[in-house]
Write a protein that holds these residues in place. Structure first.
Motif, short mmCIF file in Angstrom:
data_model
loop_
_atom_site.label_atom_id
_atom_site.label_comp_id
_atom_site.label_asym_id
_atom_site.label_seq_id
_atom_site.Cartn_x
_atom_site.Cartn_y
_atom_site.Cartn_z
N ARG A 394 0.83 -1.20 0.00
CA ARG A 394 0.00 0.00 0.00
C ARG A 394 0.86 1.26 0.00
NH1 ARG A 394 -5.34 1.06 3.73
NH2 ARG A 394 -5.62 3.27 3.24
N GLY A 395 1.97 1.24 0.75
CA GLY A 395 2.84 2.41 0.79
C GLY A 395 3.52 2.70 -0.53
N GLY A 396 3.78 1.66 -1.32
CA GLY A 396 4.44 1.87 -2.61
C GLY A 396 3.57 1.57 -3.80
N ALA A 397 2.25 1.72 -3.62
CA ALA A 397 1.31 1.34 -4.67
C ALA A 397 1.55 2.10 -5.97
CB ALA A 397 -0.13 1.56 -4.19
N LYS A 398 1.97 3.36 -5.88
CA LYS A 398 2.14 4.16 -7.09
C LYS A 398 3.32 3.70 -7.95
CE LYS A 398 0.03 8.54 -5.68
NZ LYS A 398 0.25 10.00 -5.52
N SER A 399 4.19 2.88 -7.38
CA SER A 399 5.36 2.42 -8.14
C SER A 399 5.29 0.93 -8.45
CB SER A 399 6.64 2.71 -7.35
OG SER A 399 6.63 2.02 -6.10
N LEU A 400 4.17 0.28 -8.14
CA LEU A 400 4.04 -1.16 -8.31
C LEU A 400 3.14 -1.53 -9.47
CD1 LEU A 400 3.60 -2.45 -4.64
CD2 LEU A 400 5.67 -2.49 -6.02
N VAL A 401 3.46 -2.67 -10.08
CA VAL A 401 2.58 -3.31 -11.05
C VAL A 401 2.31 -4.71 -10.52
CG1 VAL A 401 2.26 -4.10 -13.42
CG2 VAL A 401 3.46 -1.95 -12.97
N LEU A 402 1.07 -4.97 -10.12
CA LEU A 402 0.71 -6.21 -9.43
C LEU A 402 -0.21 -7.05 -10.31
CD1 LEU A 402 0.41 -8.03 -6.86
CD2 LEU A 402 -1.45 -6.52 -6.16
N ASP A 403 0.15 -8.33 -10.49
CA ASP A 403 -0.69 -9.28 -11.23
C ASP A 403 -1.41 -10.19 -10.24
OD1 ASP A 403 0.29 -8.19 -13.53
OD2 ASP A 403 1.72 -9.80 -13.93
N LEU A 404 -2.68 -10.46 -10.50
CA LEU A 404 -3.48 -11.35 -9.67
C LEU A 404 -4.21 -12.36 -10.55
CD1 LEU A 404 -5.14 -8.88 -7.09
CD2 LEU A 404 -3.26 -10.47 -6.67
N GLY A 405 -4.09 -13.63 -10.18
CA GLY A 405 -4.82 -14.69 -10.86
C GLY A 405 -5.71 -15.42 -9.88
N LEU A 406 -6.96 -15.67 -10.24
CA LEU A 406 -7.92 -16.37 -9.40
C LEU A 406 -8.19 -17.74 -9.99
CD1 LEU A 406 -10.45 -13.46 -8.71
CD2 LEU A 406 -8.35 -14.03 -7.47
N VAL A 407 -8.12 -18.77 -9.16
CA VAL A 407 -8.21 -20.15 -9.63
C VAL A 407 -9.08 -20.95 -8.67
CG1 VAL A 407 -6.91 -22.22 -10.31
CG2 VAL A 407 -5.87 -19.97 -10.58
N LEU A 408 -9.82 -21.91 -9.21
CA LEU A 408 -10.48 -22.94 -8.41
C LEU A 408 -9.61 -24.19 -8.48
CD1 LEU A 408 -14.24 -22.46 -9.38
CD2 LEU A 408 -12.97 -21.47 -7.47
N GLU A 409 -9.17 -24.67 -7.33
CA GLU A 409 -8.18 -25.75 -7.30
C GLU A 409 -8.82 -27.10 -7.61
OE1 GLU A 409 -4.66 -25.95 -4.47
OE2 GLU A 409 -6.05 -27.37 -3.53
#
Length: 461
Positions: A394-409
């Motif tokens: 959260r503190g470095g959100a402006k400099s981050l690129v975050l990928d999120l994948g959602l999966v059903l196992e």
């Protein structure tokens, strides 16, 4: 291209007695010119040859010339083959292909034949009374409608008709409404549609990944994972990313089931949505809400067969059915997230990692299942470790690129290979762009019905 180097016996032949004299006298012309020229020609040859053997990805493709031919044949009452093709690898469809299945092909053909009969009936009615027909019916001329979907059963990737719906809604011609919402027995009456609700967070902060032309960073369990533990590159997600909201709750309180207050969820025209709500502690507490949509409802597929090995369902069909109709304990064991820091400091990358995690084992997780959507609400503040890591992010959100994948196992052989439920990239998010939560009243739910598909047993009969 054929490149042939032939020895003509000249002075520039290294075997010629005068070669060394000529090469010395010419200042190394052979080495500096002829060899480089031949090398350039061979490089061009290699590029041309390789381009001939480029293998295009499997896809559900629509062809404009076939569309035009089908529309012309329909106007004359002649039956033509449905203007689409499906490229499969034979047998079970690969999840890396762009979501097609034999079940969907059967449904598409059935709906196409129904539409042909409808157009013939409309043509006969117009011959008797053109003015009356135009007053009661929506015209079915090619290009007259803007959005279409091939409805089969529940979403699937190399699995059901969800992925096809996304492609068909953009590329199907106006006269071919396959699996249109509502009754398929008669053309829909002219009515003004409700506009699609807007997301307040600017789209520059997020984008969908694992789609053509975008990054494919995630791996999931392969078909033989139970035997060899092998993971394979994930294909396209089953659900389409509709948008993202960052909501300020106005204090330290969390807001599970935030979908109740979001028009972008409750008033969406999609028949079914998957909502992922990450409640990040503050102050103030922020709800990062990611909304994924499907053009079909999972319940359209019906009940699973007793013998899953002999079923025409795809692996994702079984997992989605278990997730919706199971209890919270089963949902906790199925839902997992794959994080990845695409751009950011080394410390944050090491802290976040890339290992898939069953969130309910680490964080307080709640599930809210409704007729229109499923919301997964995760309280990040319930774990001191997760709270520390998200505080860094959260503190470095402006400099981050975050990928999120959602999966059903997948736990059983018929539930593999896994596929992505949804995937997105959050790009340099400005938390000051968060909107304030208005929880004074719940937003009325908009229910979008889909045409019920033919059951699997009826399809085989």
């Amino acid at each position: 291209m054929i490149l042939q180097v032939q020895d003509m016996g000249g002075w520039l032949n290294p075997c010629h007695p005068l070669y060394r004299v000529v090469d010395w006298w010419s200042g190394g012309a052979y080495e500096s010119f002829l060899e480089r020229m031949l090398l350039g020609v061979m490089l061009v040859r290699d590029v041309v040859e390789k381009s001939r053997f480029v293998v295009a990805p499997q896809a559900f493709t629509f062809y404009e010339d076939e569309v035009a031919a089908a529309a012309a044949a329909t106007s004359t009452g002649q039956a033509e083959e449905a203007p689409f093709r499906a490229d499969t690898d034979g047998g079970r469809v690969s999840p890396s292909s762009l979501r097609t299945s034999t079940f969907v092909m059967r449904e598409a053909a059935s709906h196409f034949n129904q539409q042909q009969k409808q157009r013939q009936a409309v043509t006969a009615a117009e011959a008797a009374s053109v003015a009356a027909a135009k007053a009661r019916l929506t015209p079915f001329s090619a290009g007259s409608l803007g959005s279409y979907s091939i409805h089969s059963a529940q979403p699937g990737s190399g699995v059901r008709g969800l992925g096809i719906s996304r492609l068909a809604s953009q590329r199907m011609p106006g006269g071919l409404v396959l699996g249109s919402r509502g009754s398929a027995a008669a053309p829909a009456a002219v009515q003004e549609e409700e506009p699609e609700p807007m997301f307040q967070l600017p789209s520059k902060y997020y984008e969908e990944i694992h789609t053509p032309g975008r990054d494919y960073p995630f791996k999931v369990r392969g078909a033989t994972y139970l035997d060899d533990g092998l993971k394979v590159p994930a294909g396209q997600p089953m659900f389409e990313l509709l948008g993202m909201e960052v909501v300020d709750t106005g204090g330290s309180r969390t807001c599970p089931h935030i979908s109740r207050f979001l028009p972008c969820v409750r008033r969406s025209s999609k028949p079914f949505l998957f909502v992922f709500n990450m409640m990040v502690p503050g102050p103030p507490t922020l709800c990062c809400v990611m909304v994924f949509g499907s053009d079909t409802h999972p319940d359209d597929l019906g009940q699973p067969q007793d013998d899953p090995e002999d079923s025409d369902w795809q692996p994702f069909d079984f997992l989605m059915w278990r997730f919706i109709h199971g209890d919270d304990n089963e949902r906790c064991s199925l839902f997992k997230m794959i994080p990845r820091i695409a751009e950011g400091s080394w410390l944050i990358k090491q802290s976040v990692g890339t290992t898939p995690v069953i969130l309910a084992r680490k964080l307080a997780t709640q599930f809210f299942v409704t007729e229109k959507y499923v919301e997964v609400a995760v309280d990040v503040g319930s774990s001191s470790t997760a709270q520390y890591v998200t505080g860094m992010v959260r503190g470095g959100a402006k400099s981050l690129v975050l990928d999120l994948g959602l999966v059903l196992e997948g736990h059983n052989s018929w539930e593999l290979p896994e596929v992505l439920l949804g995937a997105m990239r959050v790009r340099r998010l400005d938390l000051h762009a968060a909107s304030r939560l208005d929880d004074s009243k719940e937003v009325p739910m908009r229910i979008t019905k889909t045409a019920a598909p033919t059951s699997s047993a009826e399809s085989r009969s």
